[in-house]
Structure formats: C-alpha cells, structure tokens
Scaffold this motif. Structure first.
Motif, PDB file in Angstrom:
ATOM      1  N   ALA A 250     -14.339 -73.132 -57.131  1.00  0.00           N
ATOM      2  CA  ALA A 250     -13.416 -72.069 -56.716  1.00  0.00           C
ATOM      3  C   ALA A 250     -11.845 -72.491 -56.994  1.00  0.00           C
ATOM      4  CB  ALA A 250     -13.378 -71.376 -55.344  1.00  0.00           C
ATOM      5  N   TYR A 251     -11.095 -71.721 -57.456  1.00  0.00           N
ATOM      6  CA  TYR A 251      -9.803 -72.107 -57.946  1.00  0.00           C
ATOM      7  C   TYR A 251      -8.543 -72.021 -56.863  1.00  0.00           C
ATOM      8  CZ  TYR A 251     -11.640 -72.799 -62.544  1.00  0.00           C
ATOM      9  OH  TYR A 251     -12.330 -73.170 -63.621  1.00  0.00           O
ATOM     10  N   GLY A 252      -9.244 -71.168 -55.849  1.00  0.00           N
ATOM     11  CA  GLY A 252      -8.307 -71.062 -54.608  1.00  0.00           C
ATOM     12  C   GLY A 252      -8.995 -71.533 -53.304  1.00  0.00           C
ATOM     13  N   PRO A 253      -8.565 -71.003 -52.286  1.00  0.00           N
ATOM     14  CA  PRO A 253      -8.977 -71.525 -50.854  1.00  0.00           C
ATOM     15  C   PRO A 253     -10.410 -70.837 -50.670  1.00  0.00           C
ATOM     16  CG  PRO A 253      -7.438 -69.800 -50.469  1.00  0.00           C
ATOM     17  CD  PRO A 253      -7.152 -70.061 -52.169  1.00  0.00           C
ATOM     18  N   THR A 254     -11.046 -71.741 -49.901  1.00  0.00           N
ATOM     19  CA  THR A 254     -12.654 -71.464 -49.915  1.00  0.00           C
ATOM     20  C   THR A 254     -12.624 -71.245 -48.238  1.00  0.00           C
ATOM     21  OG1 THR A 254     -13.363 -72.196 -51.777  1.00  0.00           O
ATOM     22  CG2 THR A 254     -15.152 -71.966 -50.027  1.00  0.00           C
ATOM     23  N   THR A 255     -13.277 -70.186 -47.902  1.00  0.00           N
ATOM     24  CA  THR A 255     -13.480 -70.110 -46.199  1.00  0.00           C
ATOM     25  C   THR A 255     -15.087 -69.970 -45.772  1.00  0.00           C
ATOM     26  OG1 THR A 255     -11.358 -68.731 -46.130  1.00  0.00           O
ATOM     27  CG2 THR A 255     -12.953 -68.565 -44.252  1.00  0.00           C
ATOM     28  N   LEU A 256     -15.367 -71.104 -44.841  1.00  0.00           N
ATOM     29  CA  LEU A 256     -16.752 -71.076 -44.449  1.00  0.00           C
ATOM     30  C   LEU A 256     -16.705 -70.806 -43.161  1.00  0.00           C
ATOM     31  CD1 LEU A 256     -18.193 -74.081 -46.297  1.00  0.00           C
ATOM     32  CD2 LEU A 256     -19.161 -71.934 -46.580  1.00  0.00           C
TER      33      LEU A 256
ATOM     34  N   ALA B 113      -8.169 -65.326 -66.436  1.00  0.00           N
ATOM     35  CA  ALA B 113      -8.477 -66.760 -66.600  1.00  0.00           C
ATOM     36  C   ALA B 113      -7.835 -67.490 -65.481  1.00  0.00           C
ATOM     37  CB  ALA B 113      -7.568 -67.185 -67.872  1.00  0.00           C
ATOM     38  N   ALA B 114      -6.672 -66.917 -65.042  1.00  0.00           N
ATOM     39  CA  ALA B 114      -6.155 -67.375 -63.592  1.00  0.00           C
ATOM     40  C   ALA B 114      -6.306 -66.581 -62.756  1.00  0.00           C
ATOM     41  CB  ALA B 114      -4.677 -67.656 -63.899  1.00  0.00           C
ATOM     42  N   PRO B 115      -7.227 -66.906 -61.569  1.00  0.00           N
ATOM     43  CA  PRO B 115      -7.850 -65.894 -60.467  1.00  0.00           C
ATOM     44  C   PRO B 115      -6.340 -65.371 -59.717  1.00  0.00           C
ATOM     45  CG  PRO B 115      -9.158 -67.972 -60.820  1.00  0.00           C
ATOM     46  CD  PRO B 115      -7.936 -68.027 -61.568  1.00  0.00           C
ATOM     47  N   PRO B 116      -6.681 -64.222 -59.224  1.00  0.00           N
ATOM     48  CA  PRO B 116      -5.375 -63.782 -58.610  1.00  0.00           C
ATOM     49  C   PRO B 116      -5.305 -64.155 -57.032  1.00  0.00           C
ATOM     50  CG  PRO B 116      -7.325 -62.210 -58.524  1.00  0.00           C
ATOM     51  CD  PRO B 116      -7.529 -63.283 -59.534  1.00  0.00           C
ATOM     52  N   GLY B 117      -4.206 -64.413 -56.467  1.00  0.00           N
ATOM     53  CA  GLY B 117      -4.181 -64.867 -55.028  1.00  0.00           C
ATOM     54  C   GLY B 117      -4.720 -64.138 -54.052  1.00  0.00           C
ATOM     55  N   THR B 118      -5.205 -63.025 -54.133  1.00  0.00           N
ATOM     56  CA  THR B 118      -6.084 -62.139 -53.463  1.00  0.00           C
ATOM     57  C   THR B 118      -6.874 -61.100 -54.307  1.00  0.00           C
ATOM     58  OG1 THR B 118      -4.337 -60.437 -53.267  1.00  0.00           O
ATOM     59  CG2 THR B 118      -4.125 -62.027 -51.635  1.00  0.00           C
ATOM     60  N   PHE B 119      -7.723 -60.827 -53.711  1.00  0.00           N
ATOM     61  CA  PHE B 119      -8.729 -59.845 -54.476  1.00  0.00           C
ATOM     62  C   PHE B 119      -9.326 -58.850 -53.695  1.00  0.00           C
ATOM     63  CE2 PHE B 119     -11.521 -63.488 -52.928  1.00  0.00           C
ATOM     64  CZ  PHE B 119     -12.440 -62.952 -52.711  1.00  0.00           C
ATOM     65  N   THR B 120     -10.030 -57.747 -54.231  1.00  0.00           N
ATOM     66  CA  THR B 120     -10.940 -56.834 -53.746  1.00  0.00           C
ATOM     67  C   THR B 120     -12.000 -56.676 -54.554  1.00  0.00           C
ATOM     68  OG1 THR B 120      -8.827 -55.755 -53.018  1.00  0.00           O
ATOM     69  CG2 THR B 120     -10.849 -54.596 -53.078  1.00  0.00           C
ATOM     70  N   THR B 121     -13.072 -56.812 -53.837  1.00  0.00           N
ATOM     71  CA  THR B 121     -14.622 -56.595 -54.591  1.00  0.00           C
ATOM     72  C   THR B 121     -14.911 -55.288 -54.900  1.00  0.00           C
ATOM     73  OG1 THR B 121     -15.941 -56.389 -52.445  1.00  0.00           O
ATOM     74  CG2 THR B 121     -15.326 -58.616 -53.153  1.00  0.00           C
ATOM     75  N   ASP B 122     -15.446 -55.236 -55.921  1.00  0.00           N
ATOM     76  CA  ASP B 122     -15.926 -53.951 -56.494  1.00  0.00           C
ATOM     77  C   ASP B 122     -17.397 -54.010 -56.968  1.00  0.00           C
ATOM     78  OD1 ASP B 122     -15.304 -55.604 -58.857  1.00  0.00           O
ATOM     79  OD2 ASP B 122     -14.089 -54.220 -59.790  1.00  0.00           O
ATOM     80  N   ILE B 123     -18.203 -55.070 -57.129  1.00  0.00           N
ATOM     81  CA  ILE B 123     -19.579 -55.130 -57.344  1.00  0.00           C
ATOM     82  C   ILE B 123     -20.198 -55.406 -56.063  1.00  0.00           C
ATOM     83  CG2 ILE B 123     -21.198 -56.368 -58.726  1.00  0.00           C
ATOM     84  CD1 ILE B 123     -19.145 -56.899 -60.861  1.00  0.00           C
ATOM     85  N   ASP B 124     -21.207 -54.708 -55.753  1.00  0.00           N
ATOM     86  CA  ASP B 124     -22.161 -54.958 -54.552  1.00  0.00           C
ATOM     87  C   ASP B 124     -23.385 -55.762 -54.944  1.00  0.00           C
ATOM     88  OD1 ASP B 124     -20.347 -54.024 -52.713  1.00  0.00           O
ATOM     89  OD2 ASP B 124     -21.127 -52.071 -52.851  1.00  0.00           O
ATOM     90  N   ALA B 125     -23.776 -56.925 -54.243  1.00  0.00           N
ATOM     91  CA  ALA B 125     -25.006 -57.533 -54.906  1.00  0.00           C
ATOM     92  C   ALA B 125     -25.916 -57.803 -53.513  1.00  0.00           C
ATOM     93  CB  ALA B 125     -24.784 -58.758 -55.503  1.00  0.00           C
ATOM     94  N   SER B 126     -27.103 -57.926 -53.397  1.00  0.00           N
ATOM     95  CA  SER B 126     -27.956 -58.287 -52.269  1.00  0.00           C
ATOM     96  C   SER B 126     -28.873 -59.325 -52.972  1.00  0.00           C
ATOM     97  CB  SER B 126     -28.749 -57.190 -51.626  1.00  0.00           C
ATOM     98  OG  SER B 126     -29.463 -56.427 -52.530  1.00  0.00           O
ATOM     99  N   ASN B 127     -29.293 -60.357 -52.049  1.00  0.00           N
ATOM    100  CA  ASN B 127     -30.020 -61.359 -52.320  1.00  0.00           C
ATOM    101  C   ASN B 127     -29.722 -62.022 -53.775  1.00  0.00           C
ATOM    102  OD1 ASN B 127     -31.550 -60.915 -50.188  1.00  0.00           O
ATOM    103  ND2 ASN B 127     -33.257 -59.868 -51.283  1.00  0.00           N
TER     104      ASN B 127
END
Length: 258
Positions: A177-183, A153-167
């Motif tokens: 997003a509840y934390g910083p967003t980087t573009l 419910a409260a997103p972690p400060g850092t995260f590691t992806t574990d799902i890969d998606a294309s298109n």
C-alpha cells in the motif's frame, strides 16, 4: 448454321449488355456508399484483435455478469499479473505464507515460490484494475480488466469504495500500500493453521507457519489499505463480486496502468 447464328447472336448481345449494366450499377452504388463516410464490411484488424483474449490463459467471469454480481477467479497459468486499487477496506482479514503449485510452460508445476495468501471475509474496493501481459507470436499485448472508479497511478489521500466483494483471496509474491495502513484486532505471528477467513483456514497453511489473524474472533479483524498494488498469481472472489462498469479490453504493448 447461319440462321442459328443469327438467332443466338442477339441473345448473347442482350445478355452482355445486361451484365455490363448490372456491373456498372453495382459499382456506382459502392462508390456512393464509400463517399458517405459510413464504415461497412468486416474490419479484419479489429476482428483479429478480438481473438487475442482466447489465447490468454485467463479465467475470470461467472454466470451473473448481466446483473453486475458474479463469483470469479482471475488467474494466469504460471504467470504473475498486476492488481491495483485506490484503496481497500476489509473485515475478517487473514494472511499466511505458503508455497502454492505454479504452472510451467511445459505443463509441469513447481512449489518453489513462497507467496502470501491474503483473505477478506468481506471487502470494499475503490476501483479495480487488473493487467495481464502476454506475448503472442512475438508481439506483446496487455489485457486490461477494470471496474468501478478509475484507478490512478498516484493513489488519492482519501477514498470511497464502490466495489463490494465477499470471500476475496489474493495469492501474491508482493502486496503493498502506498499510504497509511490500519489494522484492528490483528495478531501478528499467529500459527498459520489457526488463521481463518469466513470460518475456513487459508489454503496451504502449515502448523507453526507464519500467520496474521484476528484477535477479536472470527471476522473481528479489519484492515484499511491506501493504494493497493499486488503482483499476484491468483485473485479469487469465492462469494459475490459486485463490479460496476466492468470493462475488458486488449491493447498492444505492455501497459503499466489502466
């Protein structure tokens, strides 16, 4: 007549005795099985609940589920659902504003709802939670689709992806997003018809409409979102979706989290 009665009487008596003995033996077996704590027979309550997803107008799974990689579309006719993740890292990012056709309960459609269509040529998700609310015969249910790590419910400060998606494409009335967003390498205000994802324009793009595209050529933009939360009408994975630990379940009530 008396002789016939004498011959039939013992036969009937023996048949009744056998039937009574068989019933008593069956009853004893049932009592023994009931006392050993093992659940047998058909669980009608659980079986009825298993039928609920067929009443939910949700299209989702492709053909390679057993291998954990599939092309999928998650949508609910005329009804928004919630998609959350602990974080998203994507490249080849693009977004536009459009007015897609939304189904109504009577079968007609409307294009009066403006939405953001967001696309990623490739993306990594830190867990996935999809929640659909549905009322059947006046009773509220929630369909939960989860994959990968548990979405908090409260997103972690850092995260590691574990799902890969294309298109990956999301059609949403709200995405945050509840934390910083980087573009990186992004162009804010690009004409919508010039925004492409994986070499293709986004559906519903209008010339001169608002667009968020790439300044670094096709696939040159990237984005990092902490704690994705989207109110969506459609989530499409046109390429492969590698979804570990996929679970789909239905629970009573209106669930807020997975």
């Amino acid at each position: 007549m008396n002789h016939l009665t004498t011959r039939i009487g013992p036969s009937v008596g023996r048949a009744r005795a056998r039937s009574t003995r068989a019933v008593m033996e069956w009853n004893a077996r049932m009592l023994d099985e009931a006392s050993d704590g093992t659940r047998r027979g058909t669980r009608w309550g659980r079986g009825a609940l298993a039928l609920v997803p067929s009443a939910l107008t949700v299209g989702l799974l492709g053909t390679a589920l057993a291998q954990g990689a599939l092309a999928a579309n998650f949508s609910v006719t005329g009804q928004p659902f919630t998609l959350t993740s602990n974080g998203v890292e994507g490249s080849g990012f693009g977004a536009i504003v459009n007015t897609p056709a939304v189904g109504r309960p009577d079968g007609s459609t409307t294009t009066n709802t403006a939405m953001a269509r967001v696309g990623f040529a490739s993306a990594g998700l830190a867990g996935l939670c999809g929640i659909v609310h549905q009322t059947i015969a006046g009773v509220p249910y929630s369909l939960l689709l989860t994959g990968g790590q548990k979405v908090t419910a409260a997103p972690p400060g850092t995260f590691t992806t574990d799902i890969d998606a294309s298109n990956l494409y999301i059609q949403a009335t709200e995405l945050q997003a509840y934390g910083p967003t980087t573009l990186q390498n992004a162009v804010l205000g690009q004409s919508a018809d010039q925004v492409t994802v994986a070499g293709k324009p986004l559906t519903g793009a209008l010339p001169g409409g608002f667009g968020l595209g790439s300044a670094g050529g096709e696939g040159g933009s990237s984005i990092t979102l902490h704690g994705l939360n989207a109110t969506a009408y459609d989530a499409e994975m046109a390429g492969a979706l590698v979804l570990p630990d996929l679970k789909i379940r239905v629970v009573a009530g209106s669930a807020a989290t997975c």
